[in-house]
Design a protein around this motif. Structure first.
Motif, mmCIF file in Angstrom:
data_model
loop_
_atom_site.group_PDB
_atom_site.id
_atom_site.type_symbol
_atom_site.label_atom_id
_atom_site.label_comp_id
_atom_site.label_asym_id
_atom_site.label_seq_id
_atom_site.Cartn_x
_atom_site.Cartn_y
_atom_site.Cartn_z
ATOM 1 N N GLY A 16 -5.515 8.646 -6.282
ATOM 2 C CA GLY A 16 -5.591 7.449 -5.545
ATOM 3 C C GLY A 16 -3.799 7.045 -5.309
ATOM 4 N N ARG A 36 -6.736 12.191 -3.561
ATOM 5 C CA ARG A 36 -7.937 11.629 -3.633
ATOM 6 C C ARG A 36 -8.871 12.543 -4.331
ATOM 7 N N LEU A 62 1.473 3.791 -0.019
ATOM 8 C CA LEU A 62 0.254 3.246 0.107
ATOM 9 C C LEU A 62 0.099 1.689 0.129
ATOM 10 N N ASP A 63 -0.833 0.969 0.984
ATOM 11 C CA ASP A 63 -0.730 -0.196 1.095
ATOM 12 C C ASP A 63 -1.193 -0.774 -0.482
ATOM 13 N N ALA A 65 -3.635 -2.093 -1.843
ATOM 14 C CA ALA A 65 -4.956 -1.739 -2.354
ATOM 15 C C ALA A 65 -5.337 -0.250 -2.465
ATOM 16 N N GLY A 66 -3.951 0.557 -2.094
ATOM 17 C CA GLY A 66 -4.230 2.140 -1.980
ATOM 18 C C GLY A 66 -5.137 2.614 -1.322
ATOM 19 N N GLU A 67 -5.759 1.771 0.105
ATOM 20 C CA GLU A 67 -6.678 2.452 0.913
ATOM 21 C C GLU A 67 -6.030 3.015 1.938
ATOM 22 N N HIS A 68 -4.952 2.845 2.375
ATOM 23 C CA HIS A 68 -4.104 3.340 3.585
ATOM 24 C C HIS A 68 -2.520 3.781 3.346
ATOM 25 N N ARG A 77 -0.435 1.089 9.770
ATOM 26 C CA ARG A 77 -1.618 1.735 8.802
ATOM 27 C C ARG A 77 -2.167 2.667 9.289
ATOM 28 N N GLN A 79 -4.952 6.197 8.117
ATOM 29 C CA GLN A 79 -6.133 6.667 7.424
ATOM 30 C C GLN A 79 -5.519 7.785 6.446
ATOM 31 N N GLU A 81 -7.240 10.051 5.248
ATOM 32 C CA GLU A 81 -7.729 11.484 5.444
ATOM 33 C C GLU A 81 -7.412 12.253 6.659
#
Length: 116
Positions: A16, A36, A62-63, A65-68, A77, A79, A81
């Motif tokens: 992550g 991931r 990463l941001d 939240a670790g999402e982007h 931002r 993705q 993947e």
């Protein structure tokens, strides 16, 4: 088969999270990898907007939240993947993906000239 170079072991990138690496020998442009689970996504560390490195502090790609993936300079931002920019000044563009493979011992390999 093309020449490859070893970035690290997959377990050296916390799940992550992301980690930065130098580029090809003699290059000023680095690489970074985002883990991931058992997968790793590797990109050239250059924002498609103006070509600056994405992180302001080591390994901070990463941001919150670790999402982007986040460009610290302009807030774009991406993705994880596929490196596609979903917001910011380069929306619709993508980071330059680097082919990566994980060998049976868990080492992450990329082309030797990645980031050149």
């Amino acid at each position: 088969m093309t020449d490859e170079r070893r970035l690290c072991r997959l377990d050296e990138i916390p799940d992550g999270q992301a980690r930065g690496f130098p580029g090809a020998a003699g290059s000023f442009i680095g690489l970074f990898a985002v883990r991931r689970g058992g997968a790793v996504h590797v990109y050239v560390n250059s924002c498609p907007h103006v070509g600056v490195a994405l992180e302001m502090m080591p390994d901070r790609f990463l941001d919150g939240a670790g999402e982007h993936i986040l460009c610290a300079v302009h807030g774009a931002r991406f993705q994880v993947e596929d490196g596609f920019c979903i917001s910011g000044p380069c929306a619709g563009d993508s980071l330059e993906a680097v082919p990566a493979r994980i060998d049976a011992e868990g080492a992450v390999w990329v082309p030797a000239d990645a980031g050149a």
